[in-house]
Design a protein around this motif. Structure first.
Motif, PDB file in Angstrom:
ATOM      1  N   UNK A 183       0.841  -1.206   0.000  1.00  0.00           N
ATOM      2  CA  UNK A 183       0.000   0.000   0.000  1.00  0.00           C
ATOM      3  C   UNK A 183       0.870   1.247   0.000  1.00  0.00           C
ATOM      4  N   UNK A 184       0.586   2.116  -0.926  1.00  0.00           N
ATOM      5  CA  UNK A 184       1.453   3.279  -1.142  1.00  0.00           C
ATOM      6  C   UNK A 184       1.592   4.177   0.063  1.00  0.00           C
ATOM      7  N   UNK A 185       0.456   4.373   0.774  1.00  0.00           N
ATOM      8  CA  UNK A 185       0.514   5.354   1.879  1.00  0.00           C
ATOM      9  C   UNK A 185       1.370   4.846   3.041  1.00  0.00           C
ATOM     10  N   UNK A 186       1.383   3.488   3.237  1.00  0.00           N
ATOM     11  CA  UNK A 186       2.189   2.946   4.322  1.00  0.00           C
ATOM     12  C   UNK A 186       3.674   3.173   4.013  1.00  0.00           C
ATOM     13  N   UNK A 187       4.001   2.958   2.755  1.00  0.00           N
ATOM     14  CA  UNK A 187       5.370   3.175   2.311  1.00  0.00           C
ATOM     15  C   UNK A 187       5.739   4.646   2.528  1.00  0.00           C
ATOM     16  N   UNK A 188       4.786   5.506   2.166  1.00  0.00           N
ATOM     17  CA  UNK A 188       5.026   6.935   2.320  1.00  0.00           C
ATOM     18  C   UNK A 188       5.273   7.281   3.783  1.00  0.00           C
ATOM     19  N   UNK A 189       4.496   6.625   4.694  1.00  0.00           N
ATOM     20  CA  UNK A 189       4.634   6.942   6.110  1.00  0.00           C
ATOM     21  C   UNK A 189       6.031   6.594   6.601  1.00  0.00           C
ATOM     22  N   UNK A 190       6.497   5.382   6.213  1.00  0.00           N
ATOM     23  CA  UNK A 190       7.847   4.963   6.643  1.00  0.00           C
ATOM     24  C   UNK A 190       8.900   5.940   6.137  1.00  0.00           C
ATOM     25  N   UNK A 191       8.761   6.327   4.864  1.00  0.00           N
ATOM     26  CA  UNK A 191       9.754   7.240   4.283  1.00  0.00           C
ATOM     27  C   UNK A 191       9.686   8.621   4.931  1.00  0.00           C
ATOM     28  N   UNK A 192       8.455   9.037   5.284  1.00  0.00           N
ATOM     29  CA  UNK A 192       8.307  10.355   5.920  1.00  0.00           C
ATOM     30  C   UNK A 192       9.003  10.388   7.276  1.00  0.00           C
ATOM     31  N   UNK A 193       8.942   9.264   8.010  1.00  0.00           N
ATOM     32  CA  UNK A 193       9.614   9.213   9.303  1.00  0.00           C
ATOM     33  C   UNK A 193      11.112   9.456   9.095  1.00  0.00           C
ATOM     34  N   UNK A 194      11.689   8.802   8.073  1.00  0.00           N
ATOM     35  CA  UNK A 194      13.116   8.998   7.791  1.00  0.00           C
ATOM     36  C   UNK A 194      13.393  10.444   7.384  1.00  0.00           C
ATOM     37  N   UNK A 195      12.512  10.989   6.521  1.00  0.00           N
ATOM     38  CA  UNK A 195      12.720  12.362   6.040  1.00  0.00           C
ATOM     39  C   UNK A 195      12.640  13.362   7.180  1.00  0.00           C
ATOM     40  N   UNK A 196      11.665  13.145   8.092  1.00  0.00           N
ATOM     41  CA  UNK A 196      11.550  14.054   9.236  1.00  0.00           C
ATOM     42  C   UNK A 196      12.733  13.878  10.181  1.00  0.00           C
ATOM     43  N   UNK A 197      13.287  12.668  10.208  1.00  0.00           N
ATOM     44  CA  UNK A 197      14.503  12.440  11.006  1.00  0.00           C
ATOM     45  C   UNK A 197      15.631  13.326  10.533  1.00  0.00           C
ATOM     46  N   UNK A 198      15.776  13.439   9.205  1.00  0.00           N
ATOM     47  CA  UNK A 198      16.793  14.338   8.647  1.00  0.00           C
ATOM     48  C   UNK A 198      16.547  15.763   9.136  1.00  0.00           C
ATOM     49  N   UNK A 199      15.262  16.167   9.078  1.00  0.00           N
ATOM     50  CA  UNK A 199      14.916  17.531   9.463  1.00  0.00           C
ATOM     51  C   UNK A 199      15.114  17.805  10.940  1.00  0.00           C
ATOM     52  N   UNK A 200      15.132  16.745  11.784  1.00  0.00           N
ATOM     53  CA  UNK A 200      15.365  16.947  13.213  1.00  0.00           C
ATOM     54  C   UNK A 200      16.861  16.894  13.519  1.00  0.00           C
ATOM     55  N   UNK A 201      17.517  15.839  13.020  1.00  0.00           N
ATOM     56  CA  UNK A 201      18.927  15.631  13.359  1.00  0.00           C
ATOM     57  C   UNK A 201      19.783  16.787  12.864  1.00  0.00           C
ATOM     58  N   UNK A 202      19.545  17.245  11.636  1.00  0.00           N
ATOM     59  CA  UNK A 202      20.370  18.316  11.073  1.00  0.00           C
ATOM     60  C   UNK A 202      20.356  19.567  11.928  1.00  0.00           C
ATOM     61  N   UNK A 203      19.183  20.195  12.122  1.00  0.00           N
ATOM     62  CA  UNK A 203      19.144  21.428  12.922  1.00  0.00           C
ATOM     63  C   UNK A 203      19.652  21.241  14.348  1.00  0.00           C
TER      64      UNK A 203
END
Lengths: 426, 490
Positions: free
Chosen positions: A1-21
């Motif tokens: 299911x596309x949205x589940x995949x999107x959710x997993x990837x979003x967690x990683x993407x938001x991780x970038x946005x937290x760790x960097x700053x």
């Protein structure tokens, strides 16, 4: 299911946005004590706002059981996270404003995905989009104040907006609608072969000439080589995408180069840009027109393969670094690996766009998706090429990464349109 | 629909574009990084200077000549980083003030570096990598390294004596240790305060000053050596055997040699004199004859062997990325014409050397004809007090035979005796000297003095030039004697 995949990837993407700053803040000696500028609570607050906006966006898509592309949103969010990292390390006070714009941008994504209904309706108004493009470009010339030697910004109630940014999207809409129409279809018919070279029929060179004129006008009036190249390049790419006739690319490329050459001979500001590109190191140029590009090159060179570390760039005093030179700051902080990663993210974004285009049944939406992909790729190429002195440097933003409301809104609109295109086409 | 066909091609096209851009990034990061990293316009270079504790520069007895201290002053307005991005800063202080300006140099953001600060930059700058941990938990919080300390051969006391003796007259004083080649004093005037170079008004005034206070006259100033050069002509001729110490000359005050008229400073002439008298009374006619007898090839060989045309390795060899001392000038490219040779024989013609060159010439004569490269950097000590560089004993370069050097030195002793051009200057000190007054197109002659002491077994060689001050004995002589007296009582 596309949205589940999107959710997993979003967690990683938001991780970038937290760790960097957070790393940027820690490196610069921020503590948990709230203080103006850079502190961990402030970074956390900014990130939470971004996470909230992204979660809402994802939740709305999931609730609609949308089958929109699951990669595009995480890719864009990851780039936004990198952008926040760079903004935090260049000018922390701008980070909150950037997140405010992200709210507006993600709202636009939702509006585009949920509110547009049948996209093909947009294809019926080719000339409306054409006129809108010209109007959006003309408005700032008439009403805007001059900032940094260019008339690009419109100020309404303290909010600065660059209508030219939005004109990029209306241009893609116009090109897609025009080429999808009956008249446009003629344009993409079998070419005539002259001496083995596929040349477009002279009768249909009219639109090409018109766009060329628009590009030249942009170059001269807006003093903006980058925007001119972007608009003309997007048009030529779409023309090629629709016709598979590389003659258009050849004629378009040569005529643009010729026009630019003429312009640099006639107009001193274009000439100075060119000079600053050819040799920015001379004592006179390095303090003036060549300042930005040489500072960018210093930053890139300082990065090396692994970079100097997040938050440790030395570009804080370079004007317009957050809007024009985030790629250089990124190269300094994260080195060659970081640059490779970012370009791979963009390449993947463009690949998704073109993939969506190929899967469309309607001619208009196919060209629209392809046009948005080309526009994204050209934006990245123009600014990254400029910052690395591959081509003359112009003040184009790096999509999703650069600081700037108009640019972020426009790129979010592109994202929203693409997501809408991809729905039902998987 | 043709998109199925064109989309992969477009993707390929953009991919190639991205790859090109990435290649360009790699080009700047790998091929050009070093060059750009040291560009004067690169703020990173200066940020490093500001952000890191640079090593100290010390004199021969460990007294601080340059030191980095934490900077507590508020940054200049244009300099301020955005809120929350402030980092620790260091400022460079020069406790000796103006005194060692041209030896130590300056190191100031946006201005650049000079002297030892420039030549030894790689040693003074802290290593980019943090200090290796001595125990495992130091990995967690790596400590930045301090720069290494550079100890000079310079003696601050002697330097002060030299500067005070020179006073406010344009010129330079160089004192060398004859047996080591070490530079003990390197003073010149006009000079500047390296601690104030950051002050924009002061800097602009320095740059605009017609007296050129930023020029290190001691090792960058080039002057015609005048009569002081006669000692090299004489030593070379004695070494080649084209003249005997007892050789007799006849001087009428002027003579036509090689189709040009050579004039002596004494209009009536020196009359019948021997070689010793020719040096002691500085006879141009005799030395022009000596040079012509020696021949162009041998004269040139001696000039080159004595290092007069070279950039002397004043700083540690290999440490100076950008060598600073000026190379001397002498007509070497083709065979000298007899006219040129005659003029060069008594230190005029196309010759130009720095005071450092001339001091090195004195050192060579005092050291039995063996030249030792003059040097300023004795050792480099890392933060952990380990010596990372120590000036190695360098084998000397024999220029003339010990006999020729000793004979020339004896002639220079005669200069200081009654009847010599330097008589009465020494004031009881055992000195060998040579006066010089160099004709130049900028007005009155430059006053030169080259002196060694003690004359019988020299330990110190001093070269002094005072610009446009006339006779050697008048201006430069007393300065050299004062410096030698202070050096002998060290």
């Amino acid at each position: 299911m596309g949205r589940r995949r999107e959710r997993r990837l979003l967690v990683a993407a938001l991780g970038v946005g937290l760790a960097g700053p957070v790393l940027v803040a820690v490196v610069n000696g921020a503590t948990f004590a709230p203080q103006p500028g850079l502190s961990i609570p402030r970074v956390a607050a900014v990130w939470l706002q971004m996470a909230l906006a992204v979660t809402v966006c994802h939740a709305v898509l999931a609730r609609r059981r949308s089958d929109a592309d699951p990669l595009l949103l995480p890719l864009s969010v990851a780039l936004c996270g990198l952008g926040l990292t760079i903004v935090f390390s260049l000018s922390p006070t701008q980070a909150q404003k950037q997140v405010n714009w992200l709210f507006a941008g993600l709202a636009l994504v939702l509006a585009a995905t949920s509110g547009l209904g049948d996209l093909t309706r947009l294809g019926r108004y080719a000339y409306l989009w054409g006129v809108a493009t010209v109007v959006l470009l003309v408005i700032p010339m008439l009403f805007a104040r001059e900032i940094n030697g260019a008339r690009l910004w419109l100020e309404i109630g303290g909010l600065r907006f660059q209508p030219g940014e939005l004109a990029k999207v209306t241009l893609v809409l116009f090109c897609a609608a025009y080429l999808a129409s009956a008249r446009g279809e003629l344009l993409t018919e079998e070419p005539r072969y002259v001496g083995g070279l596929a040349l477009p029929d002279p009768r249909y060179l009219g639109p090409l000439a018109l766009m060329w004129l628009l590009g030249m006008a942009l170059l001269v009036v807006l003093r903006d080589l980058g925007t001119a190249a972007l608009f003309f390049g997007t048009f030529v790419c779409l023309l090629y995408a629709a016709s598979a006739n590389s003659g258009y690319v050849a004629v378009g490329g040569l005529s643009f180069a010729g026009g630019a050459w003429l312009a640099q001979g006639l107009f001193p500001h274009v000439h100075r840009r060119l000079e600053a590109w050819l040799n920015p190191w001379s004592d006179k140029v390095i303090a003036d027109a060549g300042y930005q590009v040489t500072q960018a090159l210093f930053a890139i060179a300082a990065g090396g393969v692994t970079g100097v570390g997040l938050g440790l760039n030395h570009m804080q005093r370079v004007p317009a670094a957050t809007t024009d030179l985030p790629f250089a700051a990124l190269c300094e902080e994260t080195g060659l690996w970081g640059a490779t990663l970012v370009l791979l993210l963009y390449a993947l974004w463009v690949q998704r766009a073109l993939r969506i285009a190929v899967r469309q049944r309607e001619r208009f939406t196919a060209l629209l998706a392809a046009g948005l992909g080309c526009l994204m790729a050209l934006q990245v190429l123009v600014i990254v090429g400029g910052v690395t002195k591959l081509i003359p440097l112009t003040g184009i933003t790096l999509p999703f990464v650069s600081y700037g409301g108009s640019s972020l809104l426009t790129n979010c609109l592109m994202l929203g349109l693409l997501l809408r295109c991809s729905e039902g086409a998987q | 629909m043709k998109l199925a066909q064109t989309a992969p091609r477009l993707l390929l096209f953009f991919g190639v574009g991205f790859a090109l851009a990435l290649g360009q990034v790699a080009y700047w990061q790998l091929a050009r990084a070093d060059e750009l990293g040291h560009h004067l316009r690169n703020p990173r270079y200066w940020a490093r200077v500001r952000a890191t504790p640079r090593g100290r520069i010390l004199d021969a007895r460990g007294r601080e000549l340059a030191v980095s201290v934490p900077d507590t002053s508020a940054p200049a307005t244009g300099d301020a980083l955005p809120e929350g991005l402030r980092r620790r800063r260091y400022a460079r202080r020069y406790p000796a003030g103006e005194l060692c300006a041209h030896a130590v140099g300056y190191c100031e953001p946006e201005r650049g570096e000079s002297g030892v600060e420039l030549a030894m930059d790689a040693w003074l700058t802290p290593p980019a990598r943090p200090a290796p941990p001595t125990i495992w938990w130091e990995w967690l919080a790596p400590q930045p390294q301090r720069g290494r300390d550079v100890a000079l051969t310079l003696d601050l006391d002697l330097q002060r004596v030299a500067a005070e003796a020179l006073g406010a007259r344009a010129g330079a004083v160089v004192a060398l240790d004859v047996r080591r080649g070490a530079v003990l004093a390197l003073a010149d005037y006009p000079r500047f305060d390296p601690g104030r170079v950051g002050d924009k008004a002061y800097w602009d005034a320095l740059r605009a000053d017609a007296e050129r206070p930023l020029l290190a006259r001691a090792y960058q100033g080039l002057y015609a050596p005048g009569s002081t050069f006669k000692v090299l002509t004489m030593a070379a001729a004695l070494d080649a055997g084209t003249i005997a110490p007892g050789a007799a000359f006849d001087c009428d005050g002027s003579a036509v040699l090689a189709h040009t008229r050579v004039k002596c400073d004494v209009k009536t002439g020196h009359g019948q004199i021997d070689a010793t008298g020719a040096i002691a009374r500085s006879c141009n006619v005799s030395l022009a004859r000596t040079a012509l007898d020696l021949g162009a090839a041998r004269f040139q060989r001696a000039v080159v062997a004595a290092g007069m045309t070279r950039r002397l390795d004043l700083f540690a060899p290999g440490a100076a990325a950008r060598t600073l001392p000026a190379a001397g000038k002498a007509p070497l490219d083709q065979a000298l014409t007899p006219q040129q040779l005659a003029a060069c024989g008594y230190g005029q013609g196309a010759l130009a050397v720095s005071p450092l060159h001339l001091a090195a010439l004195g050192q060579m004569l005092g050291n039995g004809g063996v030249a030792l490269e003059p040097y300023l950097v004795e050792r480099v000590v890392s933060a952990g007090a380990t010596t990372v560089y120590q000036r190695p004993p360098v084998p000397g370069r024999p220029v003339v035979s010990a006999g020729a050097a000793r004979a020339t030195l004896a002639m220079m002793q005669a200069v200081m005796r009654p009847g010599g051009t330097g008589s009465g200057l020494a004031g009881g000190l055992d000195v060998a000297g040579k006066t010089g007054s160099a004709q130049n197109p900028h007005g009155q002659a430059h006053s030169w003095f080259l002196a060694l002491a003690p004359a019988t077994a020299p330990r110190y060689a001093v070269a002094v030039v005072v610009e446009n001050a006339g006779w050697g004995r008048a201006a430069a002589g007393p300065v050299a004697i004062k410096v030698l007296r202070a050096a002998l009582s060290r």
